[in-house]
Motif scaffolding. Structure first.
Motif, PDB file in Angstrom:
ATOM      1  N   LEU A  28       1.397  -4.526   0.383  1.00 19.17           N
ATOM      2  CA  LEU A  28       0.086  -4.426   1.028  1.00 19.17           C
ATOM      3  C   LEU A  28       0.214  -3.917   2.454  1.00 19.17           C
ATOM      4  CD1 LEU A  28      -1.562  -7.734  -0.275  1.00 19.17           C
ATOM      5  CD2 LEU A  28      -2.107  -5.395  -0.978  1.00 19.17           C
ATOM      6  N   GLN A  29       1.261  -4.397   3.134  1.00 19.17           N
ATOM      7  CA  GLN A  29       1.494  -3.937   4.503  1.00 19.17           C
ATOM      8  C   GLN A  29       1.741  -2.418   4.508  1.00 19.17           C
ATOM      9  OE1 GLN A  29       1.355  -5.481   7.475  1.00 19.17           O
ATOM     10  NE2 GLN A  29       1.979  -3.596   8.526  1.00 19.17           N
ATOM     11  N   GLU A  30       2.519  -1.970   3.585  1.00 22.58           N
ATOM     12  CA  GLU A  30       2.832  -0.535   3.526  1.00 22.58           C
ATOM     13  C   GLU A  30       1.591   0.288   3.184  1.00 22.58           C
ATOM     14  OE1 GLU A  30       5.783   2.164   0.820  1.00 22.58           O
ATOM     15  OE2 GLU A  30       6.696   0.416   1.822  1.00 22.58           O
ATOM     16  N   LEU A  31       0.759  -0.220   2.280  1.00 23.98           N
ATOM     17  CA  LEU A  31      -0.468   0.484   1.915  1.00 23.98           C
ATOM     18  C   LEU A  31      -1.426   0.554   3.100  1.00 23.98           C
ATOM     19  CD1 LEU A  31      -1.182  -0.974  -1.661  1.00 23.98           C
ATOM     20  CD2 LEU A  31      -0.248   1.266  -1.082  1.00 23.98           C
ATOM     21  N   SER A  32      -1.477  -0.529   3.869  1.00 22.67           N
ATOM     22  CA  SER A  32      -2.332  -0.532   5.059  1.00 22.67           C
ATOM     23  C   SER A  32      -1.877   0.531   6.042  1.00 22.67           C
ATOM     24  CB  SER A  32      -2.308  -1.916   5.708  1.00 22.67           C
ATOM     25  OG  SER A  32      -3.082  -1.925   6.894  1.00 22.67           O
ATOM     26  N   GLU A  33      -0.559   0.651   6.203  1.00 24.95           N
ATOM     27  CA  GLU A  33      -0.017   1.655   7.110  1.00 24.95           C
ATOM     28  C   GLU A  33      -0.274   3.075   6.599  1.00 24.95           C
ATOM     29  OE1 GLU A  33       4.054   0.619   7.412  1.00 24.95           O
ATOM     30  OE2 GLU A  33       3.711  -1.175   8.626  1.00 24.95           O
ATOM     31  N   GLU A  34      -0.476   3.202   5.290  1.00 23.13           N
ATOM     32  CA  GLU A  34      -0.745   4.523   4.708  1.00 23.13           C
ATOM     33  C   GLU A  34      -2.239   4.846   4.674  1.00 23.13           C
ATOM     34  OE1 GLU A  34       1.171   4.578   0.921  1.00 23.13           O
ATOM     35  OE2 GLU A  34       3.178   4.715   1.774  1.00 23.13           O
TER      36      GLU A  34
END
Length: 448
Positions: free
Chosen positions: A428-434
């Motif tokens: 989820l953290q990575e998706l938020s950054e994307e």
């Protein structure tokens, strides 16, 4: 046996994403902006791929939820029909039999049913790479003996349909042969009729030529004889006319018409007599000419009758072949369905393999949601504190072919995603950054 666990989420090239990201994208997809999950579980739908002798793989649904049914037909006993025709010697009876059979009808229909076999179009689903996901695999009901019997049944059905197609082809050949024999006899009969009539016509022509020759000789003698006798009085008549013209010239008489009429009357009498002679010699010629015309007319009438019979045979043959072609086309369509049951699967190398299709099952409010394998649309890192982050409902789209399992899943499952909280939140953290508007914590997706 080879075992392949398909990925739940892949990139646009169908390559697997890291497991933690697959889990996060799946949760974000079904959670959307505001949906609350009661439970969520990853389940695996087990499929068995068995290589076919003709290439490709039969796909078995090990859960028994799927099956394949193909409508087929019960054909007429064409061999019996042909046998009855061949035992009949009378051409009229053969024609009646050929006309009476409903060649494009069948005796009934049946259903070729194969449990566990899937005939769906998997499209891109079976092209996905493998991932080790925490799946709860559905109960397997398929047994090895089932596989053997089903494959044997499919091959047996295909062989039976192929045999029926061959029977139809042979029936068309037999029909063509039977009609060709009848046509051959009629052509020979036509040739004999033509020959018989031609001989009679030739003889009648020779008779006519002889009669004409004889009558010419006779008419020549009679015309000469009567002409010399009849025309001998003309000089006396011409003298009378000449003298009358002199009397008129002298004014002794007013007209010579009475004398002139004698010549006209006499010439008419001569012409009538000569015509009587001519007509007498035409009688026999006219009779023979009438007989000759009658022979030609009878010849053409008999030939036309046979030509019409041959035409009807041609039309009957075309009609029967057309109707049999319709039945054959239906049979070929059934055979084509059977032959297309094996699917081409590029990810398999062995003759037998189990393929596990991952699905995310979630309870949202009072409804069950099933998420099939997905293609991640990708994203760029957000700017300005995420003000312009994208709707998570658009984060992915279905892999073509995966939707076939969505409406067939009716089991009760238990939540098995909470155990992977750390992995999911990493994703989820990575998706938020994307650039995706996702929640940072897994707990935020669940109902309290």
């Amino acid at each position: 046996m080879e075992s392949i666990n398909l990925s739940l989420v892949v990139d646009e090239n169908l390559n697997p994403l890291p497991v933690y990201k697959q889990l996060a994208i799946s949760i974000a997809k079904i959670g959307g902006k505001n949906n609350k999950i009661s439970f969520a579980s990853l389940v695996g739908w087990p499929l068995l791929a068995i290589k076919s002798e003709v290439g490709g793989y039969y796909i078995f649904d090990e859960t028994g939820k799927f099956s394949t049914s193909i409508n087929s037909f019960i054909l007429q006993d064409y061999n019996k029909i042909i046998s009855i025709i061949q035992q009949t010697s009378d051409e009229l009876q053969i024609f009646e039999i050929l006309n009476s059979v409903r060649w494009d009808e069948t005796r009934g229909s049946s259903i070729l049913h194969f449990d566990f076999i899937m005939d769906q179009d998997f499209k891109n689903l079976l092209k996905l790479g493998s991932s080790q996901l925490p799946l709860q695999v559905l109960e397997r009901k398929l047994k090895d003996i089932d596989v053997q019997f089903i494959v044997s049944d499919i091959q047996g059905a295909a062989n039976k349909i192929a045999s029926e197609i061959d029977l139809i082809e042979k029936t068309k050949e037999k029909i063509s042969e039977i009609i060709a024999i009848i046509k051959g006899k009629k052509v020979e009969k036509r040739r004999q009729i033509e020959s018989e009539y031609d001989a009679k016509i030739m003889a009648k022509n020779e008779e006519l030529k002889k009669i004409v020759k004889d009558e010419k000789t006779k008419i020549e003698e009679e015309i000469k004889q009567y002409s010399s006798q009849l025309y001998s009085k003309l000089p006396d008549i011409e003298v009378l006319i000449a003298k009358a013209e002199l009397d008129k010239e002298a004014g002794f008489i007013d007209s010579t018409s009475s004398v002139s009429s004698i010549k006209v009357k006499y010439l008419n009498e001569i012409s009538e007599k000569l015509n009587e002679i001519k007509e007498k010699h035409k009688v026999e010629i006219r009779r023979l000419r009438g007989e000759l015309n009658e022979l030609n007319s009878m010849k053409q009438k008999d030939i036309n009758k046979i030509n019409e019979e041959i035409k009807k045979l041609d039309e009957l043959q075309q009609s029967i072949i057309s109707k049999l072609n319709n039945v054959e086309s239906s049979e070929k369509a059934i055979l084509d369905k059977l032959q297309k049951l094996p699917k081409f699967i590029s990810i398999l190398a062995e003759d037998k393999a189990e393929i596990i299709v991952p699905l995310l099952v979630a309870q949202i409010d009072s409804r069950k949601v099933v998420l099939p394998p997905q293609i991640y649309k990708g994203g760029k890192k957000g700017f300005f504190g995420g003000i312009f982050k994208k709707d998570p409902s658009e984060i992915s789209e279905n892999v073509e072919g995966g939707e076939i399992f969505v409406n067939s899943l009716d089991i009760t499952v238990q939540d098995n995603l909470r155990s992977y909280k750390d992995l999911i939140e990493k994703g989820l953290q990575e998706l938020s950054e994307e650039g995706w508007n996702v929640r940072r914590s897994l707990d935020e997706y669940y109902m309290r």
